[in-house]
Design an enzyme around this catalytic site. Structure first.
Site, PDB file in Angstrom:
ATOM      1  N   LYS A   1      -7.191  -1.535  10.310  1.00  0.00           N
ATOM      2  CA  LYS A   1      -7.978  -1.760  11.071  1.00  0.00           C
ATOM      3  C   LYS A   1      -8.793  -2.311  12.455  1.00  0.00           C
ATOM      4  O   LYS A   1      -9.033  -2.275  13.409  1.00  0.00           O
ATOM      5  CB  LYS A   1      -8.974  -2.837   9.895  1.00  0.00           C
ATOM      6  CG  LYS A   1      -8.517  -3.862   9.577  1.00  0.00           C
ATOM      7  CD  LYS A   1      -9.055  -4.913   8.448  1.00  0.00           C
ATOM      8  CE  LYS A   1      -7.912  -6.242   7.918  1.00  0.00           C
ATOM      9  NZ  LYS A   1      -6.665  -5.806   7.874  1.00  0.00           N
TER      10      LYS A   1
ATOM     11  N   GLY B   1     -11.021  -1.252   1.652  1.00  0.00           N
ATOM     12  CA  GLY B   1     -10.887  -1.031   0.890  1.00  0.00           C
ATOM     13  C   GLY B   1     -11.038   1.073   0.596  1.00  0.00           C
ATOM     14  O   GLY B   1     -10.929   2.167   0.586  1.00  0.00           O
TER      15      GLY B   1
ATOM     16  N   GLY C   1      -5.699  -4.472  -1.573  1.00  0.00           N
ATOM     17  CA  GLY C   1      -4.662  -4.533  -2.896  1.00  0.00           C
ATOM     18  C   GLY C   1      -4.159  -3.433  -3.118  1.00  0.00           C
ATOM     19  O   GLY C   1      -4.027  -1.457  -2.469  1.00  0.00           O
TER      20      GLY C   1
ATOM     21  N   LYS D   1     -14.398  -4.296  11.004  1.00  0.00           N
ATOM     22  CA  LYS D   1     -14.795  -3.968  10.079  1.00  0.00           C
ATOM     23  C   LYS D   1     -15.977  -3.450  10.957  1.00  0.00           C
ATOM     24  O   LYS D   1     -16.620  -1.919  10.735  1.00  0.00           O
ATOM     25  CB  LYS D   1     -14.690  -3.842   8.268  1.00  0.00           C
ATOM     26  CG  LYS D   1     -13.324  -4.123   7.666  1.00  0.00           C
ATOM     27  CD  LYS D   1     -12.860  -4.951   6.500  1.00  0.00           C
ATOM     28  CE  LYS D   1     -11.657  -5.623   6.056  1.00  0.00           C
ATOM     29  NZ  LYS D   1     -11.836  -6.525   5.664  1.00  0.00           N
TER      30      LYS D   1
ATOM     31  N   GLU E   1     -10.245   5.661   6.236  1.00  0.00           N
ATOM     32  CA  GLU E   1     -11.372   5.090   5.521  1.00  0.00           C
ATOM     33  C   GLU E   1     -10.575   4.300   5.235  1.00  0.00           C
ATOM     34  O   GLU E   1     -11.393   3.260   4.879  1.00  0.00           O
ATOM     35  CB  GLU E   1     -11.033   6.444   4.569  1.00  0.00           C
ATOM     36  CG  GLU E   1     -12.450   6.065   3.377  1.00  0.00           C
ATOM     37  CD  GLU E   1     -13.342   5.915   3.797  1.00  0.00           C
ATOM     38  OE1 GLU E   1     -14.392   7.249   4.111  1.00  0.00           O
ATOM     39  OE2 GLU E   1     -14.136   5.063   3.937  1.00  0.00           O
TER      40      GLU E   1
ATOM     41  N   ASP F   1     -12.287 -10.331  10.392  1.00  0.00           N
ATOM     42  CA  ASP F   1     -11.327  -9.954   9.706  1.00  0.00           C
ATOM     43  C   ASP F   1     -12.962  -8.749   9.388  1.00  0.00           C
ATOM     44  O   ASP F   1     -12.771  -6.944   9.831  1.00  0.00           O
ATOM     45  CB  ASP F   1     -10.831  -9.379   8.132  1.00  0.00           C
ATOM     46  CG  ASP F   1     -10.675  -8.959   7.519  1.00  0.00           C
ATOM     47  OD1 ASP F   1      -9.259  -8.168   7.607  1.00  0.00           O
ATOM     48  OD2 ASP F   1     -11.595  -8.624   6.501  1.00  0.00           O
TER      49      ASP F   1
ATOM     50  N   VAL G   1       0.764  -1.294  -0.273  1.00  0.00           N
ATOM     51  CA  VAL G   1      -0.202   0.144  -0.089  1.00  0.00           C
ATOM     52  C   VAL G   1       0.689   1.269  -0.039  1.00  0.00           C
ATOM     53  O   VAL G   1       0.528   2.015  -0.268  1.00  0.00           O
ATOM     54  CB  VAL G   1      -1.154  -0.856   1.297  1.00  0.00           C
ATOM     55  CG1 VAL G   1      -2.302   1.528   1.228  1.00  0.00           C
ATOM     56  CG2 VAL G   1      -1.804  -1.813   0.997  1.00  0.00           C
TER      57      VAL G   1
HETATM   58  N1  HSE Z   1      -8.018  -9.994   3.990  1.00  0.00           N
HETATM   59  C1  HSE Z   1      -9.167  -9.035   3.933  1.00  0.00           C
HETATM   60  C2  HSE Z   1      -9.840  -9.135   2.800  1.00  0.00           C
HETATM   61  C3  HSE Z   1      -8.746  -7.523   3.636  1.00  0.00           C
HETATM   62  O1  HSE Z   1      -9.870 -10.701   1.535  1.00  0.00           O
HETATM   63  O2  HSE Z   1     -10.838  -8.356   2.247  1.00  0.00           O
HETATM   64  C4  HSE Z   1      -8.360  -7.008   4.715  1.00  0.00           C
HETATM   65  O3  HSE Z   1      -9.220  -6.515   5.472  1.00  0.00           O
END
Ligand code: HSE
Length: 424
Positions: free
Chosen positions: A108, A137, A305, A208, A132, A204, A17
């Protein structure tokens, strides 16, 4: 023409990134100047060694491996943290905020677990922390929740917050492959890590959801308040049944507020094929926000990404061209956590095909206040056994748990194979 504003950033981490951000700032330099009358300069790069900078074509004089050099540099306006993980990023961000630097992060895990604390440090020091890129992303969901729906009451947010699991479920749905086969493919393509736990167990997505719930509902949402269930138990049979019934299975993060009480969960859901979220395929992310007047609005885009994440980081950095302060946050009334969940259910049971079994199960549901929408009896791998598929009307999670405990003890029920939420 006013003097061009110089925004000097210290970059922590020149990974995927970080490199994306450096490229964006170079490629979009004229655009940024035109739009903001500003120029963003990378004045320090915190890394383990200078080689990484040199290999990437950056001046090795930008290199530092000592955060104190960044805290002490009066020239640095914004610290951009792209190291990931909680430690030492937390300490670095705290140090930067205390040195009166604005901070932008994509982290995050850190914001979910310690966001409140860090925002407090930012406030005490009169600087701003923006993040953000920590959620979905490139999809501008935090800014949308902050700056829009200002007259609406947000009823729910729900969406596909993890690209890896959406890639796996899409493959399972479109190609009839097993979970294990699709996971291997996701790993080969670099979506899933060699230890895929955080993605496939819904962790994950829960990070979020926790962050976004704070913006949507003003709740001091905690990661532990979110019920989490991943996709590892989803079978091809469940996917096929979903298709026959007009649904697609998606891993959804859901927060919904009823009468000031908030439910938050990440779980695989039967999403009606009429709903936008059923159509989000591959590694894409999406978030549907439902306001009481706006109805549903869905944001869709790339959730991870180099370029998509760098785009969100750059967006936060550009806020400082105008305000050097926060954008349009608002005071929200606080929702409290709901004690019980409410949802429609899909159940798949393995039963012995004996007289009376259907009425036994229907009675258990009736006794627990659960209304059945549809029932299908299907073949099973074992010829002695049938699959019983039940879709309920909206019911409480506690009522369903009581019914399931009872069903599991019913003689002709061999196993409860699948319990999933249904939307639409
Ligand atoms: N590993 C996460 C995904 C991306 O597959 O969406 C980073 O939070």
């Amino acid at each position: 023409m006013a003097t061009v504003k110089q925004i000097n950033i210290a970059l922590l981490g020149l990974g995927t990134v970080g490199k994306g951000l450096v490229n964006l700032l170079k490629e979009n330099e004229a655009e940024i100047l035109n739009k903001h009358n500003a120029k963003v300069n990378v004045v320090k790069v915190f890394e383990r060694n200078a080689d990484k900078l040199v290999k990437f074509g950056l001046d090795k004089n930008l290199f530092t491996d000592n955060m104190q050099n960044i805290y002490d540099d009066a020239n640095v306006d914004v610290v951009v943290e792209l190291l990931g993980r909680i430690h030492p990023s937390k300490e670095y961000i705290e140090g930067a905020l205390k040195a009166k630097k604005n901070v932008v992060t994509a982290n995050k895990d850190l914001i979910c677990m310690h966001g409140d604390e860090l925002l407090e440090v930012a406030k005490e020091n009169g600087v701003t922390l923006l993040y953000e890129a920590s959620c979905l992303g490139a999809v501008p969901v935090i800014n949308t929740l902050k700056n829009n729906f200002l007259g609406d009451e947000i009823k729910s947010i729900k969406g596909i917050f993890n690209g890896t699991t959406n890639y796996i479920l899409t493959k399972m749905t479109q190609e009839g492959l097993s979970y294990e086969e699709c996971l291997k493919e996701a790993q080969a393509l670099g979506y899933a890590e060699s230890d895929p736990t955080n993605d496939v167990e819904g962790i994950d997505a829960a990070y979020k959801l926790c962050i976004l719930s704070r913006f949507a509902f003003g709740l001091d949402a905690k990661f532990d308040d979110i019920t989490k269930k991943g996709i590892t138990k989803i079978t091809s049979q469940d996917i096929q049944i979903a298709a026959r019934l007009g649904y697609t299975i998606k891993l959804l993060a859901i927060a919904k507020c009823n009468n000031g009480e908030l439910e938050m969960r990440v779980n695989p859901v039967f999403v009606s094929n009429n709903h936008q979220l059923s159509k989000i395929n591959g590694a894409f992310n999406a978030c549907t926000i439902e306001g009481n007047y706006s109805d549903e609005i869905t944001l869709i885009g790339r959730g991870a990404g180099s370029h998509p994440t760098a785009s969100a980081v750059a967006n936060d950095v550009m806020n400082f061209a105008h305000t050097m302060g926060d954008v349009g946050s608002r005071t929200l009334k606080k929702a409290k956590l709901a004690k019980d969940g409410t949802m429609k259910y899909y159940l798949r049971l393995s039963i012995l095909d004996k007289p009376g079994i259907l009425s036994d199960i229907a009675k258990i549901f009736g006794d627990n206040g659960i209304s059945i929408e549809s029932v299908i009896q299907d073949k099973n791998d074992n010829p002695e056994v049938k699959s019983l598929i039940i879709v309920t009307h909206v019911t409480t999670s506690s009522g369903m748990q009581k019914a399931l405990d009872k069903i599991a003890k019913t003689a002709s029920v061999q196993s409860v194979d699948s319990v999933l939420e249904v939307i639409g």
